[in-house]
Design an enzyme around this catalytic site. Sequence first.
Site, PDB file in Angstrom:
ATOM      1  N   PHE A 128      45.385  -8.534 -31.007  1.00  0.00           N
ATOM      2  CA  PHE A 128      44.130  -8.505 -31.778  1.00  0.00           C
ATOM      3  C   PHE A 128      43.955  -9.950 -32.581  1.00  0.00           C
ATOM      4  CE2 PHE A 128      41.381  -7.132 -35.470  1.00  0.00           C
ATOM      5  CZ  PHE A 128      40.437  -6.787 -34.571  1.00  0.00           C
ATOM      6  N   ASP A 209      52.906  -4.542 -34.618  1.00  0.00           N
ATOM      7  CA  ASP A 209      51.439  -4.199 -35.331  1.00  0.00           C
ATOM      8  C   ASP A 209      51.581  -2.593 -34.443  1.00  0.00           C
ATOM      9  OD1 ASP A 209      48.865  -3.462 -35.725  1.00  0.00           O
ATOM     10  OD2 ASP A 209      48.169  -5.389 -35.547  1.00  0.00           O
ATOM     11  N   TYR A 234      42.760   4.167 -40.200  1.00  0.00           N
ATOM     12  CA  TYR A 234      41.553   4.662 -39.753  1.00  0.00           C
ATOM     13  C   TYR A 234      41.237   4.921 -38.392  1.00  0.00           C
ATOM     14  CZ  TYR A 234      40.948  -0.392 -38.960  1.00  0.00           C
ATOM     15  OH  TYR A 234      40.962  -1.746 -38.645  1.00  0.00           O
ATOM     16  N   LYS A 235      42.112   4.758 -37.494  1.00  0.00           N
ATOM     17  CA  LYS A 235      41.927   4.922 -36.029  1.00  0.00           C
ATOM     18  C   LYS A 235      42.627   6.259 -35.847  1.00  0.00           C
ATOM     19  CE  LYS A 235      42.752   0.068 -34.967  1.00  0.00           C
ATOM     20  NZ  LYS A 235      41.263  -0.172 -34.461  1.00  0.00           N
ATOM     21  N   ARG A 389      35.804   0.815 -23.661  1.00  0.00           N
ATOM     22  CA  ARG A 389      37.227   1.545 -24.112  1.00  0.00           C
ATOM     23  C   ARG A 389      36.561   2.935 -24.213  1.00  0.00           C
ATOM     24  NH1 ARG A 389      40.240  -1.523 -28.780  1.00  0.00           N
ATOM     25  NH2 ARG A 389      38.292  -0.566 -29.761  1.00  0.00           N
TER      26      ARG A 389
END
Length: 429
Positions: A128, A209, A234-235, A389
């Site tokens: 990312f 990460d 938050y995922k 996704r």
Amino acid sequence: MDFELGADFAARRDERDPLAGLADRFYDPDDALYADGNSLGLLSADAEAALDSAVEEWRDLAIRGWTDADPPWFRYGEQLGARLAPLVGADPEEVVVANSTTVNIHTLVGTFYDRAEGSTVVVNELDFPTDHYAIRAQLRQHGADPDEALTVVESRDGRTVAEEDVIDAIDDDTAIVFMPSVLYRSGQLLDLERITETAHERGALAGFDLAHSVGAVPHDLSSVGVDFAVWCSYKYLNAGPGAIAGLYVNDRFFGETPALAGWWGHEKETQFEMNPTYTPAETAGAYQIGTVPVLSAAPLAGSLDVFEDAGDGSVRTGVEAVREKSVALTEYLVFLADELLDDCAVGSPRDPDRRGGHVAIEHPEAYRVSEALKARGVVVDFRPPNVVRICPSPLYVGYEDVWEMVQELRAVLEHAEYEAFEKRGGGVT
């Protein structure tokens, strides 16, 4: 796993799913088929209640909340870190919730680059982007040329990274290996233990990460010997947009002065003596920078209640149950894609042990396909150049949901509904 086509099969699997009842605790916006939990998890009634409770404590206690709230705000980051630690396989003192993911990369890479023997940092081209932005910035701060000091492992197929290439890139001049646990496009799950062992054998440190795995994949950071890690909440942790992030630091590094020292990481016992000299906490709490943002941390407390209930009182057992269901759901999704989506390719690893919680469905018109799906009430996201996704997040997505998602995608493709949407321009994707 043996799968069958048809809605009846999916319904039978949902009836036998021990986690199925947890979906009722989540808000489903507009009764959508929500498959974007790897980007933003849904709000649960538990997270909402925890946030409401924090607001009420602010109203009723005001400044006394730092000592009299439940738990006291003064140690909120450490308390939540201790609750979260079993998800990543760490001791309570090795985890704290603090800062944002990017800030945590800055402070941890900056700290450990100073103490490492080598001079290069090994990353991969499919990371990312924020990981590279932060690491490059830290290399510049340390007087290194990022173009020379950053070793970027290239992908062979544009989807995944060969772990052999990562291993080969680690040499005696490597200071830090910093990798994602799960690649954000393809969902490839890397072998943290193998990478860590190799790094240590060659005198380097290993950091990760965990943004796309925490809450979906159990980890064993302490026993594997990982040096440090970061993640967002938050995922799969469903703590809300802008939620507080988290970090892990192996206890052998306790007492180090962080590269980005701030007063909230000062040892608690003397923090309010306001000494001009910084004394780091003897825990991962040292890497807190500013005052804990209580209102963005509170929903995480409620979300962890859901994981505890998924595991009959144990967060660790809960995330293991979540992983078991996640593997089954993504296996089912891959099966349906193979059987029903002739115009698509599965861009995620086939081996479930090498795949995280989402599946990359590839199509030349992936952006417009994702827009057509959203118009049908199926919430997915697009990642360039050609990935839709789809994330069957186990706490609130079931087998019937996955079946219906694939039926909607099949209809979009068979009727070329995506042609009604403009090709991708700029802006948020």
